[in-house]
Design an enzyme around this catalytic site. Structure first.
Site, PDB file in Angstrom:
ATOM      1  N   TRP A 168      -3.269  -6.029  10.531  1.00  0.00           N
ATOM      2  CA  TRP A 168      -4.444  -5.169  10.744  1.00  0.00           C
ATOM      3  C   TRP A 168      -5.117  -4.831   9.418  1.00  0.00           C
ATOM      4  CZ3 TRP A 168      -4.842  -0.129   8.811  1.00  0.00           C
ATOM      5  CH2 TRP A 168      -3.657   0.456   8.349  1.00  0.00           C
ATOM      6  N   HIS A 261       1.989   7.913   0.934  1.00  0.00           N
ATOM      7  CA  HIS A 261       3.242   8.201   1.628  1.00  0.00           C
ATOM      8  C   HIS A 261       4.378   7.404   1.000  1.00  0.00           C
ATOM      9  CE1 HIS A 261       1.489   9.501   5.772  1.00  0.00           C
ATOM     10  NE2 HIS A 261       1.729  10.541   4.990  1.00  0.00           N
ATOM     11  N   TYR A 266       3.420   1.064   6.575  1.00  0.00           N
ATOM     12  CA  TYR A 266       2.829  -0.262   6.319  1.00  0.00           C
ATOM     13  C   TYR A 266       2.880  -0.524   4.820  1.00  0.00           C
ATOM     14  CZ  TYR A 266       1.255   0.669  11.023  1.00  0.00           C
ATOM     15  OH  TYR A 266       1.232   0.987  12.352  1.00  0.00           O
ATOM     16  N   LEU A 269      -0.485  -1.357  -0.329  1.00  0.00           N
ATOM     17  CA  LEU A 269      -0.906  -0.102  -0.944  1.00  0.00           C
ATOM     18  C   LEU A 269      -2.157   0.495  -0.295  1.00  0.00           C
ATOM     19  CD1 LEU A 269      -0.063   1.790  -3.394  1.00  0.00           C
ATOM     20  CD2 LEU A 269      -2.205   0.969  -4.384  1.00  0.00           C
ATOM     21  N   HIS A 270      -2.034   1.728   0.152  1.00  0.00           N
ATOM     22  CA  HIS A 270      -3.172   2.462   0.700  1.00  0.00           C
ATOM     23  C   HIS A 270      -3.009   3.944   0.366  1.00  0.00           C
ATOM     24  CE1 HIS A 270      -0.050   2.454   3.843  1.00  0.00           C
ATOM     25  NE2 HIS A 270      -0.479   3.665   4.126  1.00  0.00           N
TER      26      HIS A 270
HETATM   27  P1  M7G Z   1       1.379   4.908   6.439  1.00  0.00           P
HETATM   28  O1  M7G Z   1       1.627   5.861   5.344  1.00  0.00           O
HETATM   29  O2  M7G Z   1       1.730   3.466   6.176  1.00  0.00           O
HETATM   30  O3  M7G Z   1       2.149   5.288   7.743  1.00  0.00           O
HETATM   31  O4  M7G Z   1      -0.168   5.041   6.792  1.00  0.00           O
HETATM   32  P2  M7G Z   1       2.011   6.375   8.887  1.00  0.00           P
HETATM   33  O5  M7G Z   1       1.288   5.684  10.017  1.00  0.00           O
HETATM   34  O6  M7G Z   1       3.436   6.640   9.265  1.00  0.00           O
HETATM   35  O7  M7G Z   1       1.303   7.543   8.318  1.00  0.00           O
HETATM   36  C1  M7G Z   1      -0.894   4.111   7.510  1.00  0.00           C
HETATM   37  C2  M7G Z   1      -2.157   4.778   7.986  1.00  0.00           C
HETATM   38  O8  M7G Z   1      -2.983   3.805   8.578  1.00  0.00           O
HETATM   39  C3  M7G Z   1      -1.873   5.829   9.062  1.00  0.00           C
HETATM   40  O9  M7G Z   1      -2.524   7.040   8.731  1.00  0.00           O
HETATM   41  C4  M7G Z   1      -2.394   5.187  10.352  1.00  0.00           C
HETATM   42  O10 M7G Z   1      -2.932   6.150  11.267  1.00  0.00           O
HETATM   43  C5  M7G Z   1      -3.467   4.252   9.838  1.00  0.00           C
HETATM   44  N1  M7G Z   1      -3.665   3.068  10.688  1.00  0.00           N
HETATM   45  C6  M7G Z   1      -2.702   2.342  11.281  1.00  0.00           C
HETATM   46  N2  M7G Z   1      -3.268   1.289  11.939  1.00  0.00           N
HETATM   47  C7  M7G Z   1      -2.526   0.281  12.680  1.00  0.00           C
HETATM   48  C8  M7G Z   1      -4.619   1.350  11.748  1.00  0.00           C
HETATM   49  C9  M7G Z   1      -5.705   0.532  12.164  1.00  0.00           C
HETATM   50  O11 M7G Z   1      -5.579  -0.491  12.867  1.00  0.00           O
HETATM   51  N3  M7G Z   1      -6.943   0.925  11.739  1.00  0.00           N
HETATM   52  C10 M7G Z   1      -7.135   2.054  10.971  1.00  0.00           C
HETATM   53  N4  M7G Z   1      -8.379   2.360  10.629  1.00  0.00           N
HETATM   54  N5  M7G Z   1      -6.106   2.846  10.573  1.00  0.00           N
HETATM   55  C11 M7G Z   1      -4.857   2.489  10.950  1.00  0.00           C
END
Ligand code: M7G
Length: 330
Positions: A168, A261, A266, A269-270
């Site tokens: 994604w 986090h 995932y 890096l974000h």
């Molecule tokens: P994370 O820190 O990897 O994990 O953050 P977490 O989900 O346990 O917080 C990933 C972030 O990406 C989260 O805030 C999710 O809500 C967001 N996210 C996940 N997916 C699969 C998508 C997506 O398909 N599109 C968007 N825009 N955000 C996503």
């Protein structure tokens, strides 16, 4: 944490016809495509059958449901959205009131709002892996202490085998999905990133603003991989991300909580940008690392995140927790 089919995340490469249909309909409807596909998307959940409620919260007004969509495992998240001030006039003039009780100066009612003011934000993950089901299940957590050495010997081998697909994320970077939702992009391959709304945010009010900045570089898994080499990238995300949010949402940097986090779900890096005052899931001290601190730590010690002991919570049935237990680290 079981990894059965962990590569089958919705939108991922190799996902099947139904997920393609869900994705196509979503993308088409976001792009304002015609009625036929809009109509198709309206019906998707009529086939959903509930297996179990994974968790729910009366306070947060949400429910996480595990079930089946056309014989495939699915997770559906339903969440009531906040009441917006700009809809109040329409709400008061267009609703029906049913009296529940009256006592002295007090009375309570059930207000039946017009359908357009009564949306429920709905997220569908299909096909969902066992790991998705566990992610959304309410569970006890344990705080883990991870040294730099533990990361190399326990965590890294585990995440290399067991983490969620980041298809994604690649879809966003390659403009194959959510392209019309991008708020800002710096296309530079080394320091560039894409800033867009997190899918948890309904974007109807800035009160619960939640955006993510996704780095164009693909080889940085998490905080642990960061060294002083990455300072230009981190500073760029920090400054341009805040500036873009100010321009688009009129929200100054002093109203933002900007963090990473550890552990993330995932491993690409974000950075999370949420509004200060909004208790976004995962913004607690046991998981969130302020980007401003990360930058300063790397400025004082280039290897800070390679060597420091980091603490994070893991859920009771997380496979990584078992690995820490097996290694005698818990
Ligand atoms: P994370 O820190 O990897 O994990 O953050 P977490 O989900 O346990 O917080 C990933 C972030 O990406 C989260 O805030 C999710 O809500 C967001 N996210 C996940 N997916 C699969 C998508 C997506 O398909 N599109 C968007 N825009 N955000 C996503």
């Amino acid at each position: 944490m079981a990894d059965t089919g962990s590569k089958r995340e919705a939108g991922g490469a190799g996902s099947d016809e139904l997920s393609q249909r869900v994705k196509r309909v979503k993308t088409d409807s976001e792009n304002g495509a015609g009625d036929v596909k809009e109509h198709e998307s309206e019906k998707i959940l009529s086939e959903f059958t509930t297996t179990s409620v994974l968790s729910d919260s009366a306070r947060e007004k949400n429910i996480f449901i595990h079930g089946k969509l056309a014989d495939q495992e699915a997770v559906v998240i339903l969440e009531k959205t906040p009441i917006r001030e700009d809809t109040l006039a329409e709400l008061f003039s267009g609703s029906k009131l049913k009296l529940e009780m009256r006592n002295d100066i007090y009375s309570t009612y059930w207000l039946q709002a017009p359908p357009q003011l009564n949306d429920i934000k709905t997220t569908v993950v299909c096909p969902a892996t066992e790991k998705h089901v566990k992610k959304y299940q309410r569970q006890e957590s344990f705080l883990v202490e991870e040294t730099g050495k533990d990361y190399q010997s326990i965590t890294l081998p585990y995440i290399q085998k067991q983490s969620f697909s980041v298809q994604w994320v690649h879809n966003i970077l390659e403009k194959k999905a959510e392209a019309d939702r991008i708020v800002y992009e710096d296309p530079d391959p080394a320091v560039g990133f894409v800033l867009l709304p997190d899918f948890k945010w309904d974007q109807k009010q800035v009160d619960n603003l939640y955006l993510i900045a996704i780095a164009h570089q693909r080889d940085i898994k998490s905080l642990r991989d960061l060294t002083s080499e990455h300072l230009p990238l981190l500073q760029n995300i920090f400054h341009k991300g805040k500036e873009a949010i100010l321009q688009r949402y009129n929200l100054p940097a002093s109203k933002l909580r900007v963090y990473l986090h550890y552990q993330p779900s995932y491993y690409h890096l974000h950075v999370h940008f949420t509004k200060l005052g909004y208790e976004a899931p995962g913004c607690g001290v046991e998981r969130a690392h302020l980007l401003a601190d990360v930058i300063q730590n790397l400025q004082s010690d280039a290897q800070f995140y390679k060597t420091r002991t980091l603490y994070f919570p893991l859920r009771a049935d997380d496979g990584l927790l078992s690995k820490f237990k097996e290694a005698g680290r818990l």
